[in-house]
Design a protein around this motif. Structure first.
Motif, PDB file in Angstrom:
ATOM      1  N   GLU A 295      -5.341  -9.073   0.505  1.00  0.00           N
ATOM      2  CA  GLU A 295      -6.173  -8.994  -0.696  1.00  0.00           C
ATOM      3  C   GLU A 295      -7.522  -9.701  -0.496  1.00  0.00           C
ATOM      4  N   ALA A 296      -7.521 -10.762   0.346  1.00  0.00           N
ATOM      5  CA  ALA A 296      -8.792 -11.433   0.643  1.00  0.00           C
ATOM      6  C   ALA A 296      -9.702 -10.503   1.432  1.00  0.00           C
ATOM      7  N   ALA A 297      -9.105  -9.718   2.325  1.00  0.00           N
ATOM      8  CA  ALA A 297      -9.899  -8.831   3.179  1.00  0.00           C
ATOM      9  C   ALA A 297     -10.328  -7.573   2.444  1.00  0.00           C
ATOM     10  N   ILE A 298      -9.457  -7.079   1.581  1.00  0.00           N
ATOM     11  CA  ILE A 298      -9.730  -5.803   0.914  1.00  0.00           C
ATOM     12  C   ILE A 298      -9.496  -6.007  -0.584  1.00  0.00           C
ATOM     13  N   PRO A 299     -10.515  -6.521  -1.292  1.00  0.00           N
ATOM     14  CA  PRO A 299     -10.322  -6.748  -2.722  1.00  0.00           C
ATOM     15  C   PRO A 299      -9.915  -5.451  -3.415  1.00  0.00           C
ATOM     16  N   GLY A 300      -8.927  -5.548  -4.290  1.00  0.00           N
ATOM     17  CA  GLY A 300      -8.468  -4.354  -4.988  1.00  0.00           C
ATOM     18  C   GLY A 300      -7.589  -3.469  -4.120  1.00  0.00           C
ATOM     19  N   ALA A 301      -7.091  -4.019  -3.020  1.00  0.00           N
ATOM     20  CA  ALA A 301      -6.163  -3.241  -2.192  1.00  0.00           C
ATOM     21  C   ALA A 301      -5.005  -2.782  -3.077  1.00  0.00           C
ATOM     22  N   THR A 302      -4.442  -1.690  -2.698  1.00  0.00           N
ATOM     23  CA  THR A 302      -3.457  -1.058  -3.596  1.00  0.00           C
ATOM     24  C   THR A 302      -2.095  -1.725  -3.494  1.00  0.00           C
ATOM     25  N   LEU A 303      -2.068  -2.997  -3.761  1.00  0.00           N
ATOM     26  CA  LEU A 303      -0.806  -3.721  -3.762  1.00  0.00           C
ATOM     27  C   LEU A 303      -0.337  -3.849  -5.192  1.00  0.00           C
ATOM     28  N   LYS A 304       0.893  -3.460  -5.421  1.00  0.00           N
ATOM     29  CA  LYS A 304       1.450  -3.630  -6.760  1.00  0.00           C
ATOM     30  C   LYS A 304       1.574  -5.114  -7.034  1.00  0.00           C
ATOM     31  N   PRO A 305       1.299  -5.583  -8.268  1.00  0.00           N
ATOM     32  CA  PRO A 305       1.498  -7.001  -8.533  1.00  0.00           C
ATOM     33  C   PRO A 305       2.950  -7.390  -8.335  1.00  0.00           C
ATOM     34  N   THR A 306       3.177  -8.540  -7.716  1.00  0.00           N
ATOM     35  CA  THR A 306       4.539  -9.034  -7.552  1.00  0.00           C
ATOM     36  C   THR A 306       4.910  -9.789  -8.817  1.00  0.00           C
TER      37      THR A 306
END
Ligand code: SF4
Length: 377
Positions: free
Chosen positions: A358-369
């Protein structure tokens, strides 16, 4: 508070009565938890499923009840029995565990399930010693399964119970040295007929009333037995030995992104910290390091750009990871794979690696944990 008061030698007038009062309170005010069998059903002759007791206790180590609930639901619906879990692919278990932390627990989960099937025909043993012989089961978990699932008269002592016991008895010995004293005291007030309910009652009291700060002593069912409440300030208990400062370790994470948004991942070695979990390529960081790791640790040449630093606190050290990012158009190196936007949230990514991505790719498509804000560590 004087030491004379801290070393108070007067036992509660009726130590067995303390346990009974706690049980009467638990019958009315117990928490409703997905893995718990309510006391009315126990009284009617039902017994909790040892598999669910074991799974919940492993998950709850170092983790809050709220954080564990969704994971427990997922695991028990996908793998409703210890046999089903023993037969599940290890990678699926690691993926389902991702975000819960302390990943050695997940690795031991499968080993333990397999051992229960192979050695005990799929039934957890009730004996404390046999339970302790299983992978990932220590003193606490063995006691919890033995008491809660099999109603054996074993003292179950977690952090909540330590707090309640040291206050009830004004035990001034610092933790962890106080543990044998606490266990002996809990054993002395344990009602023989309902050890499982008593264990859960003490946990509930610690979680809801006898809290670390500002305990609600006026509402406490055993305040008449509590030496800390009667004598002085309960918040002072338990005493704890001063903690040594955690060592710091440094490392770097290299987040490569393909033109279509896919992110390069690899699997960590099976043994060791975060074993078998996924990560973007990283420098070594599990050993102590001097100096900030830099681009010379990159997995391959690319236009690596600094993308900040992320931190994470593990049990025995603090990690500072320098993050680099690059746009890359190449095949995945050996041992790595490209994880597409559709797949990335089902990868077995531990929290620290999600932070790096997330630091490298802001808004990366990671679902919130769901437990990200709630985990204790
Ligand atoms: Fe805890 Fe207060 Fe109850 Fe004592 S009286 S056990 S300190 S809540």
């Amino acid at each position: 508070m004087s030491m004379a008061k801290l070393n108070h030698k007067d036992a509660p007038a009726d130590p067995r009565g303390t346990g009974e009062r706690l049980l009467a309170w638990y019958d009315r005010h117990h928490r409703s938890l997905p893995w718990r069998m309510p006391p009315a059903r126990i009284a009617a002759g039902d017994r909790p499923d040892p598999y669910r007791v074991w799974l919940s206790e492993i998950m709850l180590q170092q983790t809050t009840v709220q954080a564990v609930k969704p994971y427990f639901e997922t695991f028990t619906s996908r793998w409703p029995s210890v046999r089903a879990l023993a037969g599940a692919p290890g990678d699926d278990i690691m993926k389902a565990w991702a975000g819960l932390g302390y990943y050695s627990r997940a690795r031991n989960l499968k080993k333990c399930a397999e051992a229960v099937v192979e050695r005990f025909g799929g039934e957890f043993p009730s004996d404390f010693g046999l339970l302790k012989s299983l992978p990932g089961i220590g003193d606490y978990t063995a006691a919890a399964i033995s008491a809660i699932a099999y109603n054996r008269p074993v003292a179950v002592v977690d952090g909540n119970v330590e707090r309640v016991a040291t206050r009830l008895r004004t035990i001034a010995t610092p933790l962890p040295a106080a543990k044998p004293q606490i266990r002996a005291f809990v054993q002395s007030i344990l009602p023989a007929a309902r050890p499982g309910d008593f264990a859960q009652a003490t946990m509930d009291l610690g979680a809801t009333i006898c809290t670390p700060k500002r305990p609600a002593c006026a509402l406490c069912p055993v305040n008449g037995d509590c030496l800390a409440f009667l004598g002085d300030d309960p918040e002072r208990f338990p005493f704890k030995a001063p903690k040594a400062e955690k060592p710091k370790r440094l490392g770097a994470a290299f987040v490569a992104q393909r033109r279509d948004g896919a992110i390069l991942l690899r699997k960590r070695p099976e043994t060791g910290l975060l074993g078998s979990m996924s990560e973007p390529p990283t420098s070594g960081w599990t050993a102590r390091q001097d100096g900030e790791p830099g681009l010379d640790a990159a997995p391959f040449p690319a236009d690596w750009q600094p993308a900040g630093v992320v931190g994470h606190v593990f049990t025995h050290f603090e990690l500072r990871l320098s993050v680099y990012r690059a746009r890359v158009d190449r095949a995945a190196p050996e041992g790595c794979w490209w994880s597409t936007a559709a797949d990335i949230h089902s990868e077995a990514l531990p929290t620290v690696m999600k932070k790096a991505i997330e630091a490298a790719i802001p808004g990366a498509t990671l679902k919130p944990t769901p437990n990200r804000q709630q985990r204790r560590n």
